[in-house]
Motif scaffolding. Sequence first.
Motif, mmCIF file in Angstrom:
data_model
loop_
_atom_site.group_PDB
_atom_site.id
_atom_site.type_symbol
_atom_site.label_atom_id
_atom_site.label_comp_id
_atom_site.label_asym_id
_atom_site.label_seq_id
_atom_site.Cartn_x
_atom_site.Cartn_y
_atom_site.Cartn_z
ATOM 1 N N SER A 184 0.819 -1.206 0.000
ATOM 2 C CA SER A 184 0.000 0.000 0.000
ATOM 3 C C SER A 184 0.858 1.264 0.000
ATOM 4 C CB SER A 184 -0.906 0.035 1.246
ATOM 5 O OG SER A 184 -1.811 -1.032 1.239
ATOM 6 N N VAL A 185 0.184 2.366 -0.231
ATOM 7 C CA VAL A 185 0.784 3.684 -0.099
ATOM 8 C C VAL A 185 0.170 4.327 1.143
ATOM 9 C CG1 VAL A 185 1.252 5.883 -1.217
ATOM 10 C CG2 VAL A 185 0.904 3.824 -2.601
ATOM 11 N N VAL A 186 1.009 4.582 2.142
ATOM 12 C CA VAL A 186 0.550 5.144 3.406
ATOM 13 C C VAL A 186 0.815 6.648 3.383
ATOM 14 C CG1 VAL A 186 0.829 5.077 5.921
ATOM 15 C CG2 VAL A 186 0.998 2.959 4.580
ATOM 16 N N PHE A 187 -0.122 7.424 3.916
ATOM 17 C CA PHE A 187 0.090 8.869 3.939
ATOM 18 C C PHE A 187 -0.430 9.467 5.244
ATOM 19 C CE2 PHE A 187 -3.832 8.043 1.601
ATOM 20 C CZ PHE A 187 -4.751 8.956 2.109
ATOM 21 N N THR A 188 0.084 10.647 5.545
ATOM 22 C CA THR A 188 -0.283 11.341 6.788
ATOM 23 C C THR A 188 -0.798 12.732 6.468
ATOM 24 O OG1 THR A 188 2.058 11.965 6.982
ATOM 25 C CG2 THR A 188 1.291 10.177 8.383
ATOM 26 N N ASP A 189 -1.736 13.179 7.293
ATOM 27 C CA ASP A 189 -2.199 14.564 7.243
ATOM 28 C C ASP A 189 -1.889 15.216 8.581
ATOM 29 O OD1 ASP A 189 -4.100 16.474 5.500
ATOM 30 O OD2 ASP A 189 -4.483 16.790 7.617
ATOM 31 N N LEU A 190 -1.559 16.499 8.525
ATOM 32 C CA LEU A 190 -1.127 17.238 9.702
ATOM 33 C C LEU A 190 -2.149 17.182 10.831
ATOM 34 C CD1 LEU A 190 1.057 19.281 10.827
ATOM 35 C CD2 LEU A 190 -0.465 21.080 9.989
ATOM 36 N N ALA A 191 -3.415 17.466 10.501
ATOM 37 C CA ALA A 191 -4.431 17.571 11.547
ATOM 38 C C ALA A 191 -5.812 17.346 10.961
ATOM 39 C CB ALA A 191 -4.372 18.947 12.222
ATOM 40 N N ARG A 192 -6.600 16.546 11.642
ATOM 41 C CA ARG A 192 -7.979 16.308 11.215
ATOM 42 C C ARG A 192 -8.760 17.618 11.291
ATOM 43 N NH1 ARG A 192 -11.258 11.347 11.167
ATOM 44 N NH2 ARG A 192 -9.398 10.223 11.830
ATOM 45 N N ASN A 193 -9.384 17.982 10.180
ATOM 46 C CA ASN A 193 -10.087 19.257 10.076
ATOM 47 C C ASN A 193 -11.546 19.052 10.444
ATOM 48 O OD1 ASN A 193 -10.979 21.800 9.472
ATOM 49 N ND2 ASN A 193 -10.681 21.638 7.266
#
Length: 480
Positions: A391-400
């Motif tokens: 898979s391609v795993v990704f992160t986001d800074l903060a849940r909006n």
Amino acid sequence: MIKVKVSLRPIVGKLNLPTVLKTAILPGDSFESLFIATQVGEIFYIGNGSLRTFLDIRPRILKLGTSEPGVSGRGYDERGLIGLAFHPYFYYNGLFYLHYSVAGTQGPGALSERFKPNPCDPKTLNLRWINRETHYDHIDTVEEWFLRSNGQPQKRRTLLNLRRPFFNHNGVNSLNFSPETGKLVLTTGDGGSGYDPFNLSQNDMEIAGKIIEIDVGKNTFFNNPTVVTRFNELPVTIQETLTVIAKGVRNIPGISFQRVNNQYIKYVGNVGQDIVESIFSFVYYKPIPVTQLIQASLMKSEPDQEGFINFGWRGWEGAFPTSFIMGCSSNPTLDEKTIAYYNEAVQTSVKRLQPLTSYFQKDPRPDKFGGTALTGVQAYMGNGIPDLKGSVVFTDLARNEESQPPVRGVLAYTRVGTDSKLNDFSVINIDYNFGSQSAYYVSLGTNLDQTTLFLGVYGSMKATDFNKGTVFEIVPDSKQ
């Protein structure tokens, strides 16, 4: 998609902002060490379970947390030490590379006020960056260092000195080596502000908003090259070391390579403006030598761009024409969306690469999330978390979300499809208690064979809030 749940294993805490997480084998060692680069200029490594300092260049980094109109005093910053890469033969030659914002180079910025395009006012759609030597925010440098036999790092040469118009969109995790070409890959953001005021990302002569390969095997014989913003300002010997892979970049948290059979899939995330965060993938590409771009510019001709990657910014934000959003005065529950750069969206509509997947900054679907800014994209090839393998795993800074603090970042994943459709994605549930502290997900890294994932978390959005960082290993959920 399969619902995946993981746990976090703390590796080290009380760090400053961890911007780069990657492993390398130190000369003389037989194991990989995890290297952690912080935005303020420290590089640590963990070998045999202990945290050690590899390099401290804090005196070389400009003072973070002060910036241009409307931002000054907030403490938020996107400058500093933002790139670290180890030569493929680091074990033998000790070479590594840094990208950082240079101390003492602060300027007033390229514009005196915050920018927003107005489709009814053509002047705002065709701004030019003038007086560049005085109207800029700071200078970034890309340097080659080596590890001496006594274990002390030493600077060897400067590869590029780049003048940047604004404090933001300088890239992050901006240096990585290509396993295909053996070249150093530099990912530069569009220079900042918002909406790319000068359209640097689509201009072939501008260094901003590109993915660039640097042939570090060539000796350029320049100890301290001229500070530039355009390719044609570089000395010819440096021009000859550079090829451009892609343009249309807004801001990229690095490039990741996934080996599948005898080829590599490249993954690139483009941070969004107001609507959507996007992840792109490509296998085949045809880089253009900088000397060829310059020649075409001199001849006022269009270079052959067959196989050249264009992510579409600033005309496109992922799969959407770039728009700005205003509240509807007649109905506060609705938004009015106006296409900011209609003509550019038309011009780049078929030239651009479609995203692999996108996620929205506002998303009412119960199994999705609203994001803030994409902060990391990595392929995962391990067996430890079977449902994520490949898979391609990704992160986001903060849940909006319209919720109260503490803030939480987001971990998610997608897969490469074969049907050419925009792929779906799924949130990865995390079994970890952050307590009352905010947890911004600021970086994502892997080991050399992509079988282990590392997550960098920070307790604040401010670079001036110190020692609030923790690095975790993402591990299988112990309760499954």
